[in-house]
Structure formats: structure tokens, C-alpha cells
Design a protein around this motif. Structure first.
Motif, PDB file in Angstrom:
ATOM      1  N   ASP A 138     -15.220  -0.996  -2.374  1.00  0.00           N
ATOM      2  CA  ASP A 138     -16.363  -0.787  -3.352  1.00  0.00           C
ATOM      3  C   ASP A 138     -17.702  -0.563  -2.599  1.00  0.00           C
ATOM      4  O   ASP A 138     -18.491   0.216  -2.713  1.00  0.00           O
ATOM      5  CB  ASP A 138     -16.483  -1.596  -4.612  1.00  0.00           C
ATOM      6  N   LYS A 139     -17.993  -1.683  -1.627  1.00  0.00           N
ATOM      7  CA  LYS A 139     -19.159  -1.576  -0.605  1.00  0.00           C
ATOM      8  C   LYS A 139     -19.417  -0.151  -0.011  1.00  0.00           C
ATOM      9  O   LYS A 139     -20.573   0.234   0.182  1.00  0.00           O
ATOM     10  CB  LYS A 139     -18.942  -2.672   0.514  1.00  0.00           C
ATOM     11  N   LYS A 140     -18.405   0.618   0.214  1.00  0.00           N
ATOM     12  CA  LYS A 140     -18.508   1.701   0.915  1.00  0.00           C
ATOM     13  C   LYS A 140     -18.280   2.902  -0.143  1.00  0.00           C
ATOM     14  O   LYS A 140     -18.018   4.147   0.384  1.00  0.00           O
ATOM     15  CB  LYS A 140     -17.746   2.069   2.138  1.00  0.00           C
ATOM     16  N   ASP A 141     -18.293   2.883  -1.370  1.00  0.00           N
ATOM     17  CA  ASP A 141     -17.685   3.762  -2.222  1.00  0.00           C
ATOM     18  C   ASP A 141     -16.481   4.540  -1.906  1.00  0.00           C
ATOM     19  O   ASP A 141     -16.277   5.638  -2.184  1.00  0.00           O
ATOM     20  CB  ASP A 141     -18.983   4.756  -2.585  1.00  0.00           C
ATOM     21  N   PHE A 142     -15.771   3.885  -1.521  1.00  0.00           N
ATOM     22  CA  PHE A 142     -14.223   4.345  -1.355  1.00  0.00           C
ATOM     23  C   PHE A 142     -13.445   4.417  -2.323  1.00  0.00           C
ATOM     24  O   PHE A 142     -13.129   3.501  -3.118  1.00  0.00           O
ATOM     25  CB  PHE A 142     -13.434   3.332  -0.311  1.00  0.00           C
ATOM     26  N   SER A 143     -13.226   5.584  -2.737  1.00  0.00           N
ATOM     27  CA  SER A 143     -12.666   6.010  -4.028  1.00  0.00           C
ATOM     28  C   SER A 143     -11.042   5.318  -4.111  1.00  0.00           C
ATOM     29  O   SER A 143     -10.294   5.663  -3.440  1.00  0.00           O
ATOM     30  CB  SER A 143     -12.759   7.558  -4.554  1.00  0.00           C
ATOM     31  N   HIS A 144     -10.774   4.470  -4.929  1.00  0.00           N
ATOM     32  CA  HIS A 144      -9.601   3.805  -5.258  1.00  0.00           C
ATOM     33  C   HIS A 144      -9.385   3.256  -6.640  1.00  0.00           C
ATOM     34  O   HIS A 144     -10.380   3.101  -7.270  1.00  0.00           O
ATOM     35  CB  HIS A 144      -9.462   2.623  -4.206  1.00  0.00           C
ATOM     36  N   THR A 145      -8.192   3.264  -6.978  1.00  0.00           N
ATOM     37  CA  THR A 145      -7.442   2.651  -8.110  1.00  0.00           C
ATOM     38  C   THR A 145      -6.311   1.950  -8.087  1.00  0.00           C
ATOM     39  O   THR A 145      -5.386   2.241  -7.028  1.00  0.00           O
ATOM     40  CB  THR A 145      -7.384   3.842  -8.998  1.00  0.00           C
ATOM     41  N   PHE A 146      -5.936   1.001  -8.555  1.00  0.00           N
ATOM     42  CA  PHE A 146      -4.337   0.240  -8.883  1.00  0.00           C
ATOM     43  C   PHE A 146      -3.928   0.877 -10.068  1.00  0.00           C
ATOM     44  O   PHE A 146      -4.566   1.775 -10.843  1.00  0.00           O
ATOM     45  CB  PHE A 146      -4.934  -1.049  -9.287  1.00  0.00           C
ATOM     46  N   LEU A 147      -2.417   0.949 -10.306  1.00  0.00           N
ATOM     47  CA  LEU A 147      -1.904   1.159 -11.247  1.00  0.00           C
ATOM     48  C   LEU A 147      -1.354  -0.003 -12.207  1.00  0.00           C
ATOM     49  O   LEU A 147      -1.005  -0.951 -11.994  1.00  0.00           O
ATOM     50  CB  LEU A 147      -0.433   1.970 -10.828  1.00  0.00           C
ATOM     51  N   SER A 148      -1.721   0.404 -13.558  1.00  0.00           N
ATOM     52  CA  SER A 148      -1.379  -0.536 -14.509  1.00  0.00           C
ATOM     53  C   SER A 148       0.316  -0.598 -14.683  1.00  0.00           C
ATOM     54  O   SER A 148       0.895  -1.606 -14.924  1.00  0.00           O
ATOM     55  CB  SER A 148      -1.748  -0.151 -16.064  1.00  0.00           C
ATOM     56  N   GLU A 149       0.839   0.528 -14.428  1.00  0.00           N
ATOM     57  CA  GLU A 149       2.363   0.358 -14.221  1.00  0.00           C
ATOM     58  C   GLU A 149       2.935   0.935 -13.112  1.00  0.00           C
ATOM     59  O   GLU A 149       2.597   1.777 -12.324  1.00  0.00           O
ATOM     60  CB  GLU A 149       2.916   1.531 -15.291  1.00  0.00           C
ATOM     61  N   GLU A 150       3.814  -0.162 -12.421  1.00  0.00           N
ATOM     62  CA  GLU A 150       4.181   0.048 -11.188  1.00  0.00           C
ATOM     63  C   GLU A 150       5.740  -0.308 -10.813  1.00  0.00           C
ATOM     64  O   GLU A 150       5.900  -1.566 -11.367  1.00  0.00           O
ATOM     65  CB  GLU A 150       3.175  -0.626 -10.124  1.00  0.00           C
ATOM     66  N   TYR A 151       6.411   0.662 -10.451  1.00  0.00           N
ATOM     67  CA  TYR A 151       7.985   0.363 -10.460  1.00  0.00           C
ATOM     68  C   TYR A 151       8.230  -0.562  -9.016  1.00  0.00           C
ATOM     69  O   TYR A 151       7.770  -0.194  -7.884  1.00  0.00           O
ATOM     70  CB  TYR A 151       8.829   1.273 -10.562  1.00  0.00           C
ATOM     71  N   CYS A 152       9.242  -1.681  -9.069  1.00  0.00           N
ATOM     72  CA  CYS A 152       9.600  -2.311  -7.868  1.00  0.00           C
ATOM     73  C   CYS A 152      10.159  -1.176  -7.138  1.00  0.00           C
ATOM     74  O   CYS A 152      11.048  -0.400  -7.588  1.00  0.00           O
ATOM     75  CB  CYS A 152      10.253  -3.263  -8.240  1.00  0.00           C
ATOM     76  N   CYS A 153       9.946  -1.122  -5.813  1.00  0.00           N
ATOM     77  CA  CYS A 153      10.459  -0.174  -4.961  1.00  0.00           C
ATOM     78  C   CYS A 153      12.075  -0.656  -4.603  1.00  0.00           C
ATOM     79  O   CYS A 153      12.766   0.116  -3.898  1.00  0.00           O
ATOM     80  CB  CYS A 153       9.831   0.078  -3.441  1.00  0.00           C
ATOM     81  N   GLY A 154      12.440  -1.496  -5.102  1.00  0.00           N
ATOM     82  CA  GLY A 154      13.801  -1.922  -4.777  1.00  0.00           C
ATOM     83  C   GLY A 154      13.933  -2.823  -3.654  1.00  0.00           C
ATOM     84  O   GLY A 154      15.342  -3.223  -3.381  1.00  0.00           O
ATOM     85  N   ASN A 155      13.100  -3.518  -2.979  1.00  0.00           N
ATOM     86  CA  ASN A 155      13.064  -4.015  -2.074  1.00  0.00           C
ATOM     87  C   ASN A 155      14.270  -5.233  -1.815  1.00  0.00           C
ATOM     88  O   ASN A 155      14.944  -5.599  -0.963  1.00  0.00           O
ATOM     89  CB  ASN A 155      11.823  -4.680  -1.596  1.00  0.00           C
ATOM     90  N   TYR A 156      14.156  -6.026  -3.308  1.00  0.00           N
ATOM     91  CA  TYR A 156      15.036  -7.177  -3.089  1.00  0.00           C
ATOM     92  C   TYR A 156      16.588  -6.728  -3.257  1.00  0.00           C
ATOM     93  O   TYR A 156      17.413  -7.515  -3.232  1.00  0.00           O
ATOM     94  CB  TYR A 156      14.604  -8.014  -4.238  1.00  0.00           C
ATOM     95  N   LEU A 157      16.690  -5.532  -3.858  1.00  0.00           N
ATOM     96  CA  LEU A 157      17.964  -5.072  -3.895  1.00  0.00           C
ATOM     97  C   LEU A 157      18.705  -4.824  -2.705  1.00  0.00           C
ATOM     98  O   LEU A 157      19.909  -5.015  -2.329  1.00  0.00           O
ATOM     99  CB  LEU A 157      17.938  -3.666  -4.723  1.00  0.00           C
ATOM    100  N   TYR A 158      18.089  -4.758  -1.620  1.00  0.00           N
ATOM    101  CA  TYR A 158      18.366  -4.591   0.084  1.00  0.00           C
ATOM    102  C   TYR A 158      19.074  -5.552   0.363  1.00  0.00           C
ATOM    103  O   TYR A 158      19.686  -5.796   1.225  1.00  0.00           O
ATOM    104  CB  TYR A 158      17.294  -3.919   0.768  1.00  0.00           C
ATOM    105  N   ARG A 159      18.358  -6.985   0.088  1.00  0.00           N
ATOM    106  CA  ARG A 159      18.799  -8.187   0.695  1.00  0.00           C
ATOM    107  C   ARG A 159      20.401  -8.541   1.041  1.00  0.00           C
ATOM    108  O   ARG A 159      20.865  -8.871   2.041  1.00  0.00           O
ATOM    109  CB  ARG A 159      17.946  -9.495   0.262  1.00  0.00           C
ATOM    110  N   PRO A 160      21.137  -8.382  -0.231  1.00  0.00           N
ATOM    111  CA  PRO A 160      22.584  -8.822   0.062  1.00  0.00           C
ATOM    112  C   PRO A 160      23.185  -7.617   0.868  1.00  0.00           C
ATOM    113  O   PRO A 160      24.265  -7.729   1.672  1.00  0.00           O
ATOM    114  CB  PRO A 160      23.129  -8.695  -1.454  1.00  0.00           C
ATOM    115  N   ILE A 161      22.777  -6.640   0.717  1.00  0.00           N
ATOM    116  CA  ILE A 161      23.329  -5.189   1.627  1.00  0.00           C
ATOM    117  C   ILE A 161      23.012  -5.578   3.044  1.00  0.00           C
ATOM    118  O   ILE A 161      23.678  -5.185   3.837  1.00  0.00           O
ATOM    119  CB  ILE A 161      22.797  -3.973   1.051  1.00  0.00           C
ATOM    120  N   ILE A 162      21.727  -6.038   3.341  1.00  0.00           N
ATOM    121  CA  ILE A 162      21.367  -6.259   4.702  1.00  0.00           C
ATOM    122  C   ILE A 162      22.393  -7.284   5.238  1.00  0.00           C
ATOM    123  O   ILE A 162      22.878  -7.144   6.508  1.00  0.00           O
ATOM    124  CB  ILE A 162      20.252  -6.513   5.044  1.00  0.00           C
TER     125      ILE A 162
END
Length: 263
Positions: A67-91
Motif C-alpha cells: 500500500d505504501k507504494k500504491d502497489f495494486s493488489h487484492t486478496f480473494l474471499s474465496e480460495e480453493y486449496c491447491c491440494g497440497n495436503y493430498l500429496y503427502r501420503p503419495i510422496i
């Protein structure tokens, strides 16, 4: 569906975006901490499914820097997990067939988040969660996806900061097993190089800090009263395991940069 893929978790992600139902509503957390969300912006910040709830203060520091540099950004109110924890037993099982199927599942979730970001006008995706970064980069190599230190580097100018710190970059061995993507460590080095007078004790990572030997190595090599991390997992390990009598404060990169600029 491959039996190594947790179908209950997969269904939870599909229906809620979360890895588990106990995680709080994203909008509630975003509003409580004054984080901008769902607004038109050139950059969309992906927090990761668990990070928003666990480290909102760090995300607030990141947003404040931008914000200090007027860097245009936003967060998302709806965000899907990328599936990271699904990988753990597979690894753990080293199953290539399951890995291929899991990566296809990941791509669908990643695409949902990227699509929402583009609806808001985002031209670039900024990933805050370090395990999410390789998943996104590998799933959608055609998209403009960066690790969050690159955004900080774009807004930080040279500053005098006469301090000694410990810096633990992390090993990213698990990340590479999830997806063969090189982590961006250069952006953080560029940021630190802009701090004139800064002395850095760089702690190597011969083993993952979630393993006893790796954790001991990290803890035993802390030499100062301020430790800086870019990986949320390493940050959590340091905060949980550094002896209190050592007197070392542990910060994520956005918090550290914020302090350097506000000295």
C-alpha cells in the motif's frame, strides 16, 4: 480415484475450498484484519488455505508494504486449496500414478483461483504460501505467477538498517517432490542487499527443519536476537522450538521489511 488420494479431504476442498471444515470463514478474517479483497487489482495474492487463518498479521504487514507504494493488489474471499495436503501420503508411498492424478486435481483447483483473479483484472498471481508456489507454477506454467518476495522487492528501496540477523531460507525438499519447481530465493537476497549496514548469519538447510536433525541444525546455528524466514513452515518451527531463554525474535520477511522501513 487412486486409493492414496484422500477422498474425504478432496470433497471438502471441492465444496468449501478448505482442507477441513474447522478453518474459519475467509471473509471474516480478511475484514477483521483490514485486508483488501475481491477488488479490481493488477495483482492477486493467494494466501494458501491455512495461512490466512494462522498468519493474518503477516499478511497485513505484506499488504501494508504494498500500500505504501500504491502497489495494486487484492486478496480473494474465496480460495480453493491447491491440494497440497493430498500429496503427502503419495510422496511417502512414491507412487507415480497417484502423483499424476493428484497433479491433475491440483490443476483444476489452481485454475479456479486464477480464473477468479483474472475476473478482478489481475495480470499476475502472487503466492504467499511457500508449498503452494511450486504447485501453481507447475500446474499453470503459462501464467504470470511469482513468489511474494518478488512483490516486496519491487516496492522496497535502499534503506539504512544497522542490525545483525539470522536468515534461514529453508530447504524446499518436500516442495520439489510435490512439483519440480525451483523456489525463488533471489528476490529475498535482493531485498536484503538493499539494507545498508545489515549483517546476516545465513543458516544452511542440509535437512528439512521438520526432521529432528534439520531442526537441531537450524536452532543450534542461531547467533543473533532476530531471525528472519520466508517459508511459513520454517517460521512455525522456529517459533515453536527456539528456546525462550535464547531471546531471539522470529519474523517473516514482510514483518522484517516493515520494521526496517519504519525504524
Amino acid at each position: 480415484m487412486h486409493p492414496l488420494i484422500n477422498q474425504e479431504m478432496l470433497e471438502t476442498i471441492r465444496t468449501t475450498g478448505k482442507t477441513n471444515d474447522s478453518l474459519p470463514d475467509r471473509t471474516d478474517v480478511l475484514e477483521k484484519h483490514g485486508l483488501p479483497y475481491d477488488r479490481p487489482a493488477e495483482n492477486a495474492i493467494i494466501t494458501g488455505c491455512q495461512i490466512l487463518a494462522s498468519l493474518p498479521h503477516v499478511l497485513a504487514s505484506l499488504s501494508g508494504l504494498l500500500d505504501k507504494k500504491d502497489f495494486s493488489h487484492t486478496f480473494l474471499s474465496e480460495e480453493y486449496c491447491c491440494g497440497n495436503y493430498l500429496y503427502r501420503p503419495i510422496i511417502a508411498a512414491r507412487d507415480d500414478e497417484a502423483m499424476t492424478e493428484c497433479r491433475e486435481i491440483s490443476k483444476k483447483f489452481v485454475a479456479k483461483n486464477v480464473s477468479r483473479a483474472k475476473e478482478l483484472g489481475a495480470q499476475r498471481i502472487i503466492i504467499f504460501c511457500s508449498p503452494c508456489y511450486p504447485v501453481y507454477k507447475h500446474s499453470m506454467p503459462e501464467e504470470n505467477i511469482v513468489f511474494y518476495p518478488e512483490a516486496i522487492n519491487e516496492v522496497v528501496e535502499t534503506v539504512n538498517f544497522d542490525r545483525r540477523i539470522d536468515y534461514y531460507a529453508g530447504c524446499y525438499k518436500l516442495h520439489k517432490r510435490i512439483a519440480p519447481v525451483t523456489m525463488d530465493l533471489k528476490s529475498t537476497n535482493d531485498i536484503l542487499a538493499k539494507m545498508e549496514g545489515l549483517e546476516i548469519n545465513r543458516i544452511s538447510a542440509p535437512e528439512c527443519c521438520f526432521k529432528p536433525a534439520g531442526l537441531s541444525h537450524m536452532i543450534d546455528n542461531v547467533k543473533t536476537d532476530l531471525m528472519v524466514h520466508i517459508c511459513t513452515g520454517c517460521y512455525g518451527q522456529a517459533r515453536a522450538n527456539l528456546p525462550k531463554d535464547k531471546g531471539t525474535e522470529v519474523l517473516m520477511l514482510p514483518e522484517f521489511v516493515e520494521r526496517a522501513l519504519n525504524q
